[in-house]
Design a protein around this motif. Structure first.
Motif, PDB file in Angstrom:
ATOM      1  N   GLN A 143     -43.550  51.343 -38.383  1.00  0.00           N
ATOM      2  CA  GLN A 143     -44.340  50.291 -37.572  1.00  0.00           C
ATOM      3  C   GLN A 143     -45.725  50.774 -36.869  1.00  0.00           C
ATOM      4  O   GLN A 143     -46.422  49.743 -36.833  1.00  0.00           O
ATOM      5  N   THR A 144     -45.840  52.021 -36.179  1.00  0.00           N
ATOM      6  CA  THR A 144     -47.015  52.453 -35.894  1.00  0.00           C
ATOM      7  C   THR A 144     -48.107  52.398 -36.973  1.00  0.00           C
ATOM      8  O   THR A 144     -49.181  51.641 -36.789  1.00  0.00           O
ATOM      9  N   TYR A 145     -47.749  52.912 -38.388  1.00  0.00           N
ATOM     10  CA  TYR A 145     -48.933  52.504 -39.193  1.00  0.00           C
ATOM     11  C   TYR A 145     -48.952  51.176 -39.502  1.00  0.00           C
ATOM     12  O   TYR A 145     -50.313  50.909 -39.613  1.00  0.00           O
ATOM     13  N   ARG A 146     -48.065  50.594 -39.657  1.00  0.00           N
ATOM     14  CA  ARG A 146     -48.159  48.955 -39.955  1.00  0.00           C
ATOM     15  C   ARG A 146     -49.082  48.236 -39.055  1.00  0.00           C
ATOM     16  O   ARG A 146     -50.042  47.540 -39.250  1.00  0.00           O
ATOM     17  N   HIS A 147     -48.741  48.398 -37.623  1.00  0.00           N
ATOM     18  CA  HIS A 147     -49.466  47.820 -36.452  1.00  0.00           C
ATOM     19  C   HIS A 147     -50.926  48.249 -36.463  1.00  0.00           C
ATOM     20  O   HIS A 147     -51.896  47.743 -36.162  1.00  0.00           O
ATOM     21  N   SER A 148     -51.325  49.683 -36.645  1.00  0.00           N
ATOM     22  CA  SER A 148     -52.601  50.249 -36.689  1.00  0.00           C
ATOM     23  C   SER A 148     -53.266  49.626 -37.844  1.00  0.00           C
ATOM     24  O   SER A 148     -54.576  48.982 -37.545  1.00  0.00           O
ATOM     25  N   PHE A 149     -52.646  49.445 -39.007  1.00  0.00           N
ATOM     26  CA  PHE A 149     -53.196  48.959 -40.330  1.00  0.00           C
ATOM     27  C   PHE A 149     -53.787  47.347 -39.835  1.00  0.00           C
ATOM     28  O   PHE A 149     -54.711  46.886 -40.155  1.00  0.00           O
ATOM     29  N   ILE A 150     -52.792  46.710 -39.316  1.00  0.00           N
ATOM     30  CA  ILE A 150     -53.147  45.218 -39.111  1.00  0.00           C
ATOM     31  C   ILE A 150     -54.186  44.894 -38.030  1.00  0.00           C
ATOM     32  O   ILE A 150     -55.078  44.299 -38.062  1.00  0.00           O
ATOM     33  N   SER A 151     -54.155  45.822 -36.950  1.00  0.00           N
ATOM     34  CA  SER A 151     -55.162  45.914 -35.715  1.00  0.00           C
ATOM     35  C   SER A 151     -56.540  46.063 -36.652  1.00  0.00           C
ATOM     36  O   SER A 151     -57.284  45.195 -36.141  1.00  0.00           O
ATOM     37  N   ILE A 152     -56.396  47.058 -37.499  1.00  0.00           N
ATOM     38  CA  ILE A 152     -57.809  47.321 -37.922  1.00  0.00           C
ATOM     39  C   ILE A 152     -58.226  46.348 -39.071  1.00  0.00           C
ATOM     40  O   ILE A 152     -59.549  45.767 -39.110  1.00  0.00           O
TER      41      ILE A 152
END
Lengths: 466, 302
Positions: A143-152
């Motif tokens: 989820q951390t990667y997922r949310h970072s990716f979505i934020s970017i």
């Protein structure tokens, strides 16, 4: 008498400070149970936004629903829905407000569960900064990667990685550094102007959020609040060019014909030569109207009404740009999409699409690939399922004007709406336009048409040609 | 998108005007709910700005319970007359027939029939496909989850678990016949933003917001102002004159006054800055039972 004057003075000073306050919209994301709601409750509490009666209610609630034993459960401040309290999770984006002497903040508190990814995208789409919460005992999760990716992906330029629950690991520096290095490794693949901050915190104890009790002498950076107060806010639309989508035609009487909308980027001034797309006709700005007055020029972000020198047939969704702007209308585009429907997206499907105040229909020509979130690699696929992110090629029913999403969040984005259910099923971001030459008027044709119209108006006014 | 001059109020104003214009373009038959309070007054002011030099192109709707303060009725009629706006006043006849009375019936039942049913009734009667409301997300917990375009099904119900994703400033106003969207242009304003804006823009508000000597009685910690002779006075209650004002306005039997000396906007703002009680404490309606607002909204309360 003196006291009255000083009261007035005090008020004036206060008002002055208020007038200078900027606004930062940020979101908090991360995985389930890493303490997001607790963090926001803590921010509100430590910046004194919570009133006595709310605190009383909170103490009662903590006894009844709290997950923290006898301690005040700050999460209950932000989890307002019945089901959320029953299950102790956040279901939908909750918006929270707090302010300091420097800044006002709007926080979009977004759900951690995978099934609520579209809520997270909703929150991220209007934000400028993202707080990524990491539970130090669990480290970086999918989820951390997922949310970072979505934020970017959604154009957020500031990531603040807040490593939470440091109290559970005796505030050890090494664990924090390991997480930091691992995240920096992951962030390497994003070649953009991303700014990343790392801050070790404990939301439960309240360390490094608003106050610093020095439980971690090895950390010499700012508290979370200080970071939020000092982030440099610019207009998120980094395009210098004028973009003015016509939102509403203001025609109170036959004397006045104005085009209302919000100036997305660039500046406009009276006398400026502008081009109207997609009809590709030039005109001049004769008035800029705001409430009860005319102004000479306007800056981006202002909601205004523009009056043109010529009478031209303009409709909602048309776009005013600089007369020499290279922007070309297009009917096809490559789009990054976050899919938000339980029904998969397939090639050939049609949807309504809304972008910069214009609604039309769109057909999916091709699904180019789907992003594998964990590795961020593109994979071939013939459909996109709920919460997946992919790149597609689409064709619109009419000419559209887009910038790339990287350049402009407003003129580079769209929502997909299901033809039958009317639900918002996808968020689209323009990667590139595919210009279609045959739909373009030549300059020659355009000036001929303009002359023709003005002749008709001159000699046949009763035709009422605009 | 609305960043201007690095000033948050300008930004909020721009955003609200954008929302109002967008809804006007998206819907065929919009209406603006007007409750006569300070937020309604700000929303009305923003609507004037949105359509200047034209007039506001939709009617105002006041759901009248028959129990508002006298001062509010007078203010309403004066404002509507001076702004040349079309006002629709709608009361739930069923409630009147039943003789519903906030003193005798439970607040739940009273609100449900007079306000919620009244609003649904009006929306159905006039076939409105959208209604602007002055709700703010900072007012109450379940409101913090509210979208700017909030979808209501054909029973006027709000389903918090099935809200449409709302992206950028790109609102989805697609609905089928019989459904409607509530539009909240003030979503991102806080109480102090509202007061500051009223001060800076010189917006007229009801006199009850300012402190004055008024007849009140203390009932279970609520300061009830006696507004007409329908009060059900109890044997041990005394009416006394006190310097009071209201932080929020509703039906007079359900709205508590606060003791205050604030007679000007400046003093009100000062009071709010140092006050330790949140805005809706004067409302009996929110404290009815846990999550009350959420349940009311699910049923269709605005």
């Amino acid at each position: 008498m003196n006291t009255i004057i000083s009261k007035k003075e005090k008020f004036k000073n206060w008002l002055n400070i208020q007038q200078k306050k900027t606004l930062l919209k940020l979101l908090t994301c991360g995985s389930v149970d890493d303490g997001k709601s607790t963090l926001i409750g803590r921010l509100l509490h430590d910046t004194q936004q919570i009133y006595d009666d709310q605190l009383t209610l909170l103490k009662d609630d903590s006894k009844r629903h709290g997950t923290q034993g006898d301690v005040i459960d700050f999460a209950l401040l932000v989890d307002g829905l019945h089901d959320e309290r029953e299950q102790g999770i956040t279901i939908d984006v909750a918006y929270r407000y707090f302010s300091t002497n420097k800044r006002k903040f709007i926080v979009a508190d977004t759900p951690g569960h995978k099934q609520y990814t579209c809520n997270m995208v909703t929150g991220a789409s209007t934000c400028e900064a993202s707080i990524l919460l990491v539970d130090v005992t669990k480290g970086l999760l999918e989820q951390t990667y997922r949310h970072s990716f979505i934020s970017i992906l959604l154009g957020i330029k500031y990531l603040i990685v807040a490593v939470n629950k440091m109290d559970l690991v005796n505030y050890k520096e090494k664990i924090f550094i390991d997480i930091k290095n691992k995240f920096l490794d992951f962030a390497k693949q994003f070649n953009n102007d991303l700014k990343i901050f790392f801050v070790p915190i404990s939301a439960l104890v309240g360390e490094n959020i608003v106050f610093k009790n020095n439980f971690m002498p090895w950390y010499n950076g700012h508290t979370l609040l200080k970071i939020l107060e000092t982030i440099n806010i610019k207009n998120t639309e980094n395009l210098k060019e004028m973009r003015f989508p016509v939102q509403y035609i203001n025609r109170p009487n036959s004397e006045f014909r104005g085009y209302s909308g919000t100036l997305v980027s660039g500046d406009v001034y009276v006398g400026q030569k502008v081009k109207i797309l997609p009809i590709n006709i030039n005109s001049f700005i004769s008035r800029i109207v705001v409430f009860n007055e005319d102004i000479q020029k306007s800056e981006s972000g202002q909601s205004i009404t523009i009056v043109l020198k010529d009478e031209i047939d303009i409709s909602r969704g048309d776009l005013f740009v600089n007369f020499d702007s290279p922007l070309k209308p297009c009917q096809e585009a490559i789009v990054d999409v976050v899919w938000m429907s339980e029904n998969n997206l397939f090639k050939g499907q049609a949807f309504y699409v809304k972008s910069s105040n214009k609604k039309t229909r769109v057909r999916i020509k091709e699904i180019l690939y789907k992003i594998e979130i964990n590795t961020l690699t593109p994979n071939n696929t013939d459909s996109l399922s709920l919460n997946s992110i992919g790149r597609i090629k689409v064709e619109f029913n009419e000419l559209m004007m887009f910038d790339s999403y990287k350049k402009n969040r407003i003129t580079g984005s769209m929502i997909f709406i299901d033809l039958l259910s009317n639900l918002t099923v996808g968020a689209g971001m323009i990667v590139e336009n595919i210009s279609n030459k045959k739909n373009m008027f030549s300059e020659h044709q355009q000036s001929f048409e303009k002359d023709l119209y003005s002749l008709i108006r001159q000699y046949f006014p009763h035709w009422k040609i605009r | 998108m609305f960043k201007r001059n690095n000033n948050h109020l300008n930004q909020l104003e721009s955003e609200s005007i954008y929302i109002i214009r967008e809804a006007m373009s998206d819907f065929e038959n919009p209406v603006m709910l007007y409750s006569i309070g300070k937020d309604s007054s700000v929303m009305l002011h923003l609507a004037k700005k949105a359509f200047y030099p034209g007039r506001i192109p939709f009617p105002l709707l006041h759901i009248d319970t028959g129990w508002k303060f006298k001062e509010m009725y007078l203010f309403r009629d004066r404002i509507v007359k001076s702004s040349k706006i079309n006002l629709i006043i709608h009361s739930n006849k069923k409630g009147k027939l039943l003789g519903l009375n906030p003193f005798l019936h439970s607040i739940d039942k009273y609100t449900d029939v007079m306000k919620t049913e009244g609003l649904k009734d009006a929306i159905n009667k006039y076939q409105f496909d959208s209604a602007f409301g002055g709700a703010r997300r900072d007012e109450e917990k379940s409101r913090s989850k509210e979208r700017i375009y909030s979808f209501r099904d054909s029973f006027n119900q709000w389903n918090p678990k099935k809200q449409r994703p709302e992206l950028w400033w790109n609102y989805n106003g697609q609905i089928n016949k019989g459904e409607n969207i509530r539009v909240f242009p003030l979503s991102n304003w806080t109480e102090i933003d509202i007061w500051q804006y009223i001060f800076l823009e010189n917006i007229e508000i009801v006199s009850l917001y300012f402190a004055d000597m008024r007849p009140v009685l203390n009932r279970k910690g609520m300061l009830l102002m006696i507004n007409d002779n329908r009060i059900n006075i109890q044997p041990d209650e005394i009416i006394e004159k006190k310097m009071v004002r209201f932080r929020t306005l509703g039906c007079w039997p359900l709205t508590s006054a606060v003791e205050s000396k604030a007679v000007s906007l400046m003093e009100i703002i000062e009071e709010i800055l140092v006050t330790k009680k949140s805005e809706r404490t004067g409302r009996a309606i929110d404290y009815d039972h846990k999550n009350s607002m959420e349940f009311k909204k699910k049923k269709g309360y605005f």
